[in-house]
Design an enzyme around this catalytic site. Structure first.
Site, mmCIF file in Angstrom:
data_model
loop_
_atom_site.group_PDB
_atom_site.id
_atom_site.type_symbol
_atom_site.label_atom_id
_atom_site.label_comp_id
_atom_site.label_asym_id
_atom_site.label_seq_id
_atom_site.Cartn_x
_atom_site.Cartn_y
_atom_site.Cartn_z
ATOM 1 N N SER A 150 39.844 34.601 39.881
ATOM 2 C CA SER A 150 40.754 34.295 38.782
ATOM 3 C C SER A 150 41.992 35.183 38.724
ATOM 4 O O SER A 150 42.937 34.838 38.029
ATOM 5 C CB SER A 150 40.004 34.406 37.460
ATOM 6 O OG SER A 150 39.607 35.744 37.229
ATOM 7 N N LYS A 154 46.888 41.916 34.803
ATOM 8 C CA LYS A 154 46.291 40.593 34.612
ATOM 9 C C LYS A 154 46.286 40.326 33.109
ATOM 10 O O LYS A 154 45.978 41.230 32.313
ATOM 11 C CB LYS A 154 44.874 40.596 35.180
ATOM 12 C CG LYS A 154 44.157 39.248 35.107
ATOM 13 C CD LYS A 154 42.753 39.349 35.722
ATOM 14 C CE LYS A 154 42.036 37.996 35.736
ATOM 15 N NZ LYS A 154 40.708 38.090 36.374
ATOM 16 N N SER A 213 36.531 37.764 41.346
ATOM 17 C CA SER A 213 37.891 37.437 40.903
ATOM 18 C C SER A 213 38.977 38.417 41.328
ATOM 19 O O SER A 213 40.153 38.138 41.140
ATOM 20 C CB SER A 213 37.927 37.298 39.379
ATOM 21 O OG SER A 213 37.427 36.043 39.004
#
Lengths: 496, 477
Positions: free
Chosen positions: A151, A76, A175
């Site tokens: 996210s 990420k 997330s």
């Protein structure tokens, strides 16, 4: 395209049936061929990946290396990676090259992982749909018109579509777990303090926790075992031994007590999602577990509490992005104050600005007691609910998200509706607990996630139940069809 | 109608750690800009603070030395504001729960009496960097070497009633932090600096007046002058029918005045909240005991002990201004038990202090060490030389001519104690001074000194003064 677990890839690598270079090349090829439809990667580091793969192959040829040596992996884009652009999904850091590796990156590199690139995410991890990214939304491979959640939406979509077998995520209010549920994969968030936050760009420091998005709980166990552990560069890192998760997951569920809070099944929950979760509970009972009711009476406080605590911390954490030393710097500022205002106005998107303003407000003189202090009290009540529940049960189970994946754009005009998507996940962060989402079926053709929550530092129990469930079911091996992705990429090519 | 000033001080003492309070970067002063700032000090994305345990130990040392309460649990908080020399956009400090609460120090007033100044608290925090506004052609430069340097902010109660008391308190704290080794006290380098809160009220009333805060006081003299000026300014404003505005004022030593920096309304809302990157600071009894065990005898106690050795209180106070001085003094005593402590104290406070001052040296760098001085004083005590000659010997020792005994021997300074030789010298002087002898015998007693002087001159100052007096009196009749 066939998705493969890292457990299987690791076996194949060590048996020399496949090389790390072949795996890395395949991942790069998948990304090049399909990611036009998903937008799951912000940066692909092909040269570095191939170099690392060759190094892994040399170690494997010497009979060295562990279960992760040579496995392609994506990060990420909130994890700092030395010499590689680290954007946090923001214009503010669109050109920021991190000068150091995050602790989690160091650890997995030491374990032999091969980093392929950086995945898309909501800006500064603020979002539940991956629509706040400066680099554009990510598309759900089950329905490209829909959100993969957020996210960690890029990591989720990339793993679900088989571009890569595993990727990292961070989970501040859901997330990792919510996007995993929305794309039908496994998403695991360990306890707060289990994985060092060093090098993870901070959103809300008391809630942020690194984890992984994988195809199976077994893969999550393998990865977290390598990522976790005390780090003296993070004062909130837990100085506790890391259990052998990959071994612990093999235990039988006979006699295991699984708590189900009725608060998880109130009217906000989509009926089909609720039905899938109940079916999953029946499977766990069939494996010898005992399902009992537990109560989390303060659960309804979790969303409002979170939207005070997280913005408050973020408003301070993101103050360093001021255009002075790194990141976006506005042109033509006429004074210092003007430089701050313009750089931050231009560098941050609307959702980040909204949360920074909320956070600034709740910490202001005259409002601090009414908001921040109250929220801290509520947070303690929520944590106490969980402690009381875990006195009776080993694991708590429920839905991960109230609905299956929603359409892109469906909730962007209504922040509160968007925030409510994390209603089942947020409380877990407020209490600092480990949680996992595993696929448990489909609702209207879209994946549904089962959430399992453990007591603090009880990752083993969570991974064990998830793994045993996956041994008894095959929802985790349902892959989205590739054809729509190919078609979307082709359509994009034509329209260009 | 008379006015009573009310003064409280906030002192920032830089803690003498090698690395910063939340990073491993060095704290040494004077390095080229930004060469002692690591990613933590630069506020880079993803980095985290880690508390320097040594800074905590030094804060605990202070807490114990002032008799304060060291909090078993204190909290680091973020003080949020934007400024280019504050890289994170917040300063890590302590707000609601400081590491030290309470305690007090005593100051000595001009009339010789003592006054207790109470401390409110002392807390740990990080320093900011420096903005450099010169030599960048319309731009400002930022030097982050100082960012993250550990500070102990020492806050007093508003217990002082004059600029003199305030300066005495500042000196006292300065002495103490150096004594216990937590701060080098270097004011030129900003290691010890002070803000003063000043208000005035009608004498005899209890209610505090509106205060102003004066910043940038980096010497005892500036502190005193700035406070004096501010007291006058406040009285003038009130007597002219005005009101004091709560504000921050900056002292300008060149113009010897304070001027307004910002008013209360313009002040930042710092939005303090507990720093989620740092755990509560917990200090257990074992840590307290360990630190207490390393605490030196404090200046007051040491001075009191010196007084019991027959040293006047003022001299004892001077000997204990710095621990190195007191250590030197005690080393002299230890090496020369036959020397009167009072005599040794006079030497350390007198000739030695003057020589050190002239040479700009600290006592640890003295050209005459404690053992060497002891050797000299022993020669006075055993009558080898007179106290007066000893001053010359000391000067020669300072000049590097060797030890006391060597110089005495080389220069032939040994006192004449052989009464035969002394009598001969006296006879000679008397014989050469018939007029003076006659006048003396006619009752002009003062001329006794003349004869002493002449004999001393004739003996090169080496006559034992006591013996000379006796013999001379006898001979002069």
């Amino acid at each position: 395209m066939e998705r493969q677990t890292i457990a299987a890839l690791g076996r194949a690598l060590r048996a020399r049936e496949v090389s790390s270079r072949e795996l890395a090349s395949a991942a790069l090829e998948h990304i090049a061929r399909l990611d036009g439809a998903l937008n799951s990667f912000i940066t692909v580091t092909a040269d570095q990946a191939l170099t690392a793969a060759d190094a892994a192959d040399r170690r494997l040829a010497r009979g060295e290396g562990g279960p992760l040596t040579g496995i392609p992996f994506a990060w990420k884009d909130i994890f700092c990676t030395r010499g590689v652009r680290t954007t946090c999904g923001s214009k503010m850091l669109a050109n920021f090259v991190a000068p150091y590796d995050a602790a989690a990156v160091e650890r997995l590199h030491a374990a032999g992982i091969v980093s392929i690139g950086k995945t898309n995410m909501d800006e500064f991890a603020m979002g539940s749909s991956n629509e706040t990214s400066w680099f554009g939304p990510v598309h759900n491979p089950w329905d490209l018109e829909r959100s993969p959640g957020g996210s960690s939406g890029g990591s989720a979509a990339a793993v679900a579509a088989g571009l890569i077998s595993a990727a990292s995520g961070t989970d501040t209010g859901g997330s990792i777990r919510q996007p995993a549920a929305l794309v039908g994969i496994t998403g695991f968030k360990p306890s707060y303090g289990r994985v060092s936050r060093y090098g993870m760009i901070a959103f809300a420091s008391s809630l942020d926790q690194a984890g992984v998005l994988t195809l199976t709980a077994e893969d999550a166990a393998l990865l977290i075992e390598a990522m976790a552990g005390f780090d003296d560069r993070d004062s909130t890192s837990a100085n506790l031994p890391v259990p052998a998760y990959a071994t612990d997951i093999g235990k039988s569920l006979a006699g295991r007590r699984i708590g189900v809070p009725p608060e998880f099944f109130e009217p906000g929950l989509d009926g089909e999602c609720g039905a899938r979760v109940r079916e999953a509970l029946a499977v766990l009972e069939s494996l010898g577990a005992q399902v009992v009711e537990v109560s989390l009476p303060h659960l309804s406080l979790s969303v409002p509490t979170y939207y005070i605590v997280a913005p408050a911390e973020a408003s301070s954490n993101l103050a360093r992005f001021d255009g002075v030393r790194f990141g976006h710097r506005a042109e033509g500022a006429t004074s210092l104050e003007d430089l701050y205002k313009k750089s931050r106005q231009e560098g941050f998107g609307p959702e980040v600005r909204r949360r920074l303003m909320t956070g600034t407000y709740v910490l202001s003189a005259g409002y601090f007691d009414a908001y921040y202090l109250q929220a801290q009290k509520a947070r303690e009540l929520i944590a106490a609910d969980f402690r009381a529940a875990f006195a009776k049960v080993d694991v708590i189970a429920g839905p991960t998200a109230p609905t299956p994946a929603f359409r892109l754009g469906e909730k962007t005009d209504d922040p509160v509706q968007m925030y409510l998507n994390d209603i089942y996940t947020i409380a877990v962060n407020l209490a600092g607990l480990p949680g996992i989402s595993v696929p448990c079926g489909f609702a209207r053709g879209l994946p549904v996630g089962l959430q399992l929550i453990g007591p603090a530092f009880g990752e083993s129990a969570v991974l064990n139940v998830a793994h045993q469930y996956q041994l008894a079911t095959d929802w985790h091996s349902k892959a989205p069809p590739e054809a729509p992705l190919v078609a979307a990429v082709a359509a994009k090519g034509r329209s260009r | 109608m008379s006015w009573e000033p009310v003064i409280g001080l906030e002192i920032h003492a830089q803690l003498a750690t090698r690395s910063k309070i939340f990073s491993g970067a060095a704290t040494a002063y004077g390095a080229p800009p930004n060469t002692q700032a690591c990613l933590v000090d630069l506020g880079y994305p993803g980095v985290l603070p880690v508390l320097n345990a040594e800074a905590v130990r030094l804060a605990v040392r202070f807490g114990l030395a002032i008799g304060g309460t060291v909090a078993p649990r204190s909290i680091f908080a973020r003080k949020n504001y934007f400024y280019p020399d504050l890289p994170k956009g917040y300063q890590i400090s302590q707000y609601e729960l400081p590491v030290v609460k309470g305690g007090s120090v005593e100051i000595l007033l001009d009339d010789g009496s003592r006054k207790t100044v109470r401390l409110t608290r002392a807390h740990l925090e990080e320093d900011a960097g420096k903005s450099l506004h010169e030599s960048f052609q319309g731009l400002s430069g930022i030097d982050l070497n100082r960012a993250g340097t550990p500070l102990l902010e020492i806050v007093s109660e508003p217990d002082m009633r004059s600029a003199k008391e305030a300066a005495a308190y500042m000196r006292r704290v300065h002495q103490l932090v150096r004594w216990i080794g937590i701060c080098d006290g270097n004011m030129q380098e900003g290691s010890f600096r002070c803000d003063a809160n000043v208000s005035v009220r009608r004498a005899g009333t209890d209610k505090l007046g509106t205060r102003t805060e004066i910043k940038n006081l980096n010497s005892f003299r500036f502190l005193e002058r700035a406070i004096l000026h501010e007291i006058d300014r406040q009285i003038e404003v009130i007597e002219d029918g005005g009101r004091i505005v709560q504000e921050t004022r900056l002292y300008d030593p060149d113009r010897d005045e304070t001027r307004s920096m910002r008013s209360k309304e313009e002040a930042n809302d710092y939005r303090y909240f507990p720093d989620p990157d740092l755990l509560p600071l917990e200090i257990d009894a074992a840590t307290l005991d360990a630190v207490r065990a390393t605490l030196p005898e404090l200046p007051d106690r040491r001075a009191a002990r010196f007084v019991t050795l027959g040293i006047p209180a003022a001299d004892a106070a001077q000997l204990t201004l710095e621990r190195d001085t007191a250590d030197y003094f005690e080393a002299v005593l230890a090496a020369a038990p036959a020397v009167e402590p009072r005599v040794a104290a006079n030497w350390v406070n007198g000739d030695l202090a003057a020589a050190l001052n002239d040479a700009g040296l600290g006592i640890t760098a003295s050209r005459v060490g404690a053992a060497a001085l002891a050797a000299l004083l022993l020669r006075v005590a055993d009558n080898t030389i007179s106290g007066k000659i000893a001053k010359d010997v000391f000067a020669a020792m300072w000049a590097g001519e060797g030890g006391a005994d060597d110089i005495i021997a080389a220069r032939g300074l040994r006192q004449i104690t052989d009464s035969g030789a002394l009598e001969a010298a006296i006879d000679k002087v008397i014989a050469a001074s018939p007029n003076q002898l006659a006048e003396y015998r006619a009752g002009k007693d003062k001329l006794f000194g003349y004869f002493v002087g002449q004999v001393m001159k004739a003996t090169g100052g080496k006559a034992n003064p006591q013996q000379l007096n006796e013999l001379l009196r006898r001979k002069l009749g």
